[in-house]
Design a protein around this motif. Structure first.
Motif, PDB file in Angstrom:
ATOM      1  N   TRP A 166       0.824  -1.211   0.000  1.00  0.00           N
ATOM      2  CA  TRP A 166       0.000   0.000   0.000  1.00  0.00           C
ATOM      3  C   TRP A 166       0.860   1.264   0.000  1.00  0.00           C
ATOM      4  N   SER A 208      -0.593   2.825  -3.145  1.00  0.00           N
ATOM      5  CA  SER A 208      -1.761   3.637  -2.774  1.00  0.00           C
ATOM      6  C   SER A 208      -1.381   4.947  -2.087  1.00  0.00           C
ATOM      7  N   ASP A 221      -0.899   8.167  -4.174  1.00  0.00           N
ATOM      8  CA  ASP A 221      -2.137   8.785  -4.665  1.00  0.00           C
ATOM      9  C   ASP A 221      -2.762   9.680  -3.590  1.00  0.00           C
ATOM     10  N   GLU A 239     -10.777   6.193 -10.290  1.00  0.00           N
ATOM     11  CA  GLU A 239     -10.808   4.883  -9.614  1.00  0.00           C
ATOM     12  C   GLU A 239     -12.122   4.150  -9.922  1.00  0.00           C
ATOM     13  N   ASP A 271      -8.238  -0.387  -6.897  1.00  0.00           N
ATOM     14  CA  ASP A 271      -7.721  -0.832  -5.609  1.00  0.00           C
ATOM     15  C   ASP A 271      -8.471  -0.098  -4.504  1.00  0.00           C
ATOM     16  N   ASP A 322      -6.562   2.526  -2.596  1.00  0.00           N
ATOM     17  CA  ASP A 322      -6.467   3.851  -3.221  1.00  0.00           C
ATOM     18  C   ASP A 322      -7.597   4.736  -2.698  1.00  0.00           C
ATOM     19  N   CYS A 345      -6.920   5.825   0.817  1.00  0.00           N
ATOM     20  CA  CYS A 345      -5.929   6.916   0.881  1.00  0.00           C
ATOM     21  C   CYS A 345      -6.527   8.240   0.410  1.00  0.00           C
TER      22      CYS A 345
END
Lengths: 61, 154
Positions: free
Chosen positions: B64, B68, B71, B108, B121, B124, B127
């Motif tokens: 991650w 992630s 982002d 996303e 994901d 993502d 986050c």
């Protein structure tokens, strides 16, 4: 005429959004994101023009 | 422009945003696939990118953090810069605050629903949401402090 502070903030925001939009496009695989980004970019240009046309002194933060 | 740099809170937001943006760029360059669009530009940058990637290949970071966290840092960096410029969330500034979260969550969801290139994901989204929540806390804290100061002045 235009509120100077408001104009500076709007132009800075537009430049910032453009830089981050381009950086988002470069961090994704494939070409589809550019189509999506172009739509967002045109919307931001439209909003910038709309903001300037509707700017009234005293509406600034 | 000078006006924008006057406030201490704004200066802190600007510095923090630039640091987050640099960290995000570093994570992308070091750990992400070279098939990303950005590597078309960086292949002309010279051997330092290859050295960085070789060095990064030896580090063991959680998935991650590699895929992630950058982002989330990208979005938080943008939101801090917008907050430094506008200093408050209102009907004039809301479009600037909401534009990049729309890009982030939209891309996303486009990967999930319409098969955009890339990997959907859940981390993502976590986050991105964390970046938005941190910004909301900052915006509301500043509003609260502003109201307290105004009340004390009266």
């Amino acid at each position: 005429m235009f509120n100077k502070k408001f104009v500076v903030k709007t132009i800075l925001s537009f430049i910032l959004a453009t830089v981050f939009l381009v950086s988002a496009c470069t961090s994704i695989q494939g070409p589809e994101i550019w189509i999506y980004a172009t739509i967002i970019g045109v919307a931001l240009i439209g909003y910038t023009v709309y903001s300037f046309m509707n700017d009234k002194p005293g509406t600034d933060a | 422009m000078r006006e924008l740099l006057k406030s201490k809170a704004r200066r802190i937001e600007l510095v923090l945003a630039l640091v987050l943006f640099l960290v995000e760029g570093f994570l992308y360059l070091t750990f992400r696939s070279t098939e990303l669009n950005m590597f078309r530009f960086y292949e002309h940058a010279g051997p330092w990118v290859d050295s960085l990637r070789e060095w990064g290949g030896e580090l063991s970071l959680p998935q991650w953090v590699r895929y992630s966290l950058p982002d989330g840092l990208w979005l938080l960096s943008y939101l801090l810069l917008v907050d430094a410029i506008w200093n408050r969330f209102d009907k004039v500034s809301c479009v600037w605050y909401l534009s990049m979260p729309a890009v982030a969550f939209g891309s996303e969801l486009a990967q999930l629903c319409w098969g955009f290139t890339g990997t959907y994901d859940m981390m993502d989204l976590v986050c991105y949401s964390t970046a938005v929540i941190i910004t909301l806390i900052i915006v509301y804290s500043k509003n609260y402090i502003r109201k307290k100061i105004a009340a004390n002045v009266q």
